[in-house]
Design a protein around this motif. Structure first.
Motif, PDB file in Angstrom:
ATOM      1  N   ASP A 138       0.654 -23.534 -19.189  1.00 32.06           N
ATOM      2  CA  ASP A 138       0.382 -24.529 -18.152  1.00 32.06           C
ATOM      3  C   ASP A 138       1.126 -25.834 -18.434  1.00 32.06           C
ATOM      4  O   ASP A 138       1.479 -26.114 -19.584  1.00 32.06           O
ATOM      5  CB  ASP A 138      -1.132 -24.801 -18.122  1.00 32.06           C
ATOM      6  N   ASP A 139       1.362 -26.618 -17.396  1.00 37.79           N
ATOM      7  CA  ASP A 139       1.970 -27.951 -17.536  1.00 37.79           C
ATOM      8  C   ASP A 139       3.296 -27.918 -18.287  1.00 37.79           C
ATOM      9  O   ASP A 139       3.592 -28.817 -19.086  1.00 37.79           O
ATOM     10  CB  ASP A 139       1.008 -28.910 -18.268  1.00 37.79           C
TER      11      ASP A 139
ATOM     12  N   ASP B 298       5.039 -28.056 -14.364  1.00 34.38           N
ATOM     13  CA  ASP B 298       4.110 -29.102 -13.963  1.00 34.38           C
ATOM     14  C   ASP B 298       4.573 -29.808 -12.692  1.00 34.38           C
ATOM     15  O   ASP B 298       5.766 -29.954 -12.434  1.00 34.38           O
ATOM     16  CB  ASP B 298       3.946 -30.126 -15.079  1.00 34.38           C
TER      17      ASP B 298
ATOM     18  N   GLU C 151       4.071 -25.765  -9.564  1.00 25.56           N
ATOM     19  CA  GLU C 151       2.871 -26.335  -8.930  1.00 25.56           C
ATOM     20  C   GLU C 151       3.211 -27.672  -8.265  1.00 25.56           C
ATOM     21  O   GLU C 151       4.260 -28.260  -8.525  1.00 25.56           O
ATOM     22  CB  GLU C 151       1.725 -26.466  -9.934  1.00 25.56           C
TER      23      GLU C 151
HETATM   24 CA    CA Z   1      -0.303 -29.512 -14.103  1.00 28.16          CA
END
Ligand code: CA
Ligand code: C2E
Ligand code: CA
Ligand code: CA
Length: 275
Positions: free
Chosen positions: A175-176, A198, A232
């Motif tokens: 993630d990120d 991200d 995202e």
């Molecule tokens: Ca994020």
């Protein structure tokens, strides 16, 4: 705003600044919030960039505070992390999300965020196994989103836990991506099934050469490592066009939908023509 809540005992101190008092008040309220069932799960679509088809949902925690209304996870997750409550809260999220997804007619995937503290214990694999058993959810429908901060402290431990989770059949997403200290060496060391870029980088992708270059090279990197990549924070058609052009397979963002209660997504998860 004055920090008022339940009748909880608060450890106020004259010298504490307002922000610290707020955090203290929230930390107290968080503890009782679990018991009072003030938490809710929202679901945000994840779509195939080319077909637009829904491939799954990210599960996002919401706290409906009796006096404050919805409190953002950006505010309360760090507090829960610091107090250790995140471990209990995280297992509630996992159980609720798996129970929910197991009831859908369409076998869509769910992606659940896992906090560093959850990963730091030895309990996670056994817990995931028992939740899957209890809810009957197919392990392949569960993806766990892990940030770099969750694995840098004790890499050997994290690697051990991640391997156990993968042996169960659960997918692991980084993630990120790009916001950590050493995303590249993390990628080299850990067997991720997905990279999530991200939204900080997607924001300026059509105006800012730096963002565009970072996103483009991340997609190329993911492709050469044979790891699916999801962007995202996709808010506009231009974002989607850019990502499609560059070969990013999946997207998530306001363009396709905001996080919503599952009641709003019934047409998707339980379509009437699917019995
Ligand atoms: Ca994020
Ligand atoms: P995250 O994991 O990076 O989740 C994505 C965040 O971006 C979500 O914020 C989502 O609502 C937001 N987002 C999605 N698409 C767009 C878009 O197009 N534009 C903009 N401006 N924002 C978009 P949210 O729901 O407020 O969650 C914030 C963070 O809180 C999450 O960031 C995650 O780190 C944490 N979080 C949320 N739920 C959980 C949970 O159940 N467990 C843990 N450990 N952390 C959670
Ligand atoms: Ca996430
Ligand atoms: Ca995050």
């Amino acid at each position: 705003a004055k920090a008022e809540g339940s009748n909880n005992i608060r450890f106020f101190d004259e010298n504490m600044d307002l922000a610290a008092r707020e955090r203290n008040a929230l930390a107290m309220d968080l503890r009782s919030a679990l018991i009072r069932q003030e938490f809710e799960l929202f679901y945000q679509k994840q779509n195939d960039t080319h077909s637009g088809e829904i491939v799954g949902f990210e599960v996002l925690l919401r706290w409906k505070h009796p006096e404050r209304g919805y409190v953002s996870p950006v505010e309360f997750i760090p507090i829960a992390e610091r107090s250790g409550l995140i471990v209990e809260l995280g297992s509630w999220v996992l159980r609720e999300a798996c129970r929910e997804a197991a009831s859908w007619r369409r076998p869509l995937r769910i992606a659940v965020n896992v906090a560093p503290k959850q990963l730091a214990t030895f309990a996670l694999p056994a817990q995931v196994r028992s939740i899957l058993q209890e809810t009957g959810l197919d392990p392949h429908r569960l993806e766990l989103e892990i940030t770099e901060s969750g694995i840098i402290e004790d890499q050997q431990h994290a690697l051990n836990i991640i391997r156990q989770l993968k042996a169960i059949g659960v997918k692991i997403a980084m993630d990120d991506y790009g916001t950590g200290y050493s995303s590249l060496s993390t990628l080299q060391l850990f067997p991720f099934d997905k990279i999530k870029i991200d939204r900080a980088f997607i924001d300026g992708v059509t105006e800012n050469r730096q963002s565009a270059a970072i996103v483009r090279s991340t997609i190329i990197l993911a492709q050469s490592l044979d790891i699916p990549v999801l962007a995202e924070g996709v808010e506009r058609l231009e974002h989607l066009h850019f990502l499609r052009e560059e070969g990013c397979g999946q997207v998530q963002g306001y363009f396709y939908g905001r996080p919503e209660p599952v009641e709003m997504l019934q047409d998707i998860v339980n379509p009437p023509d699917l019995i």
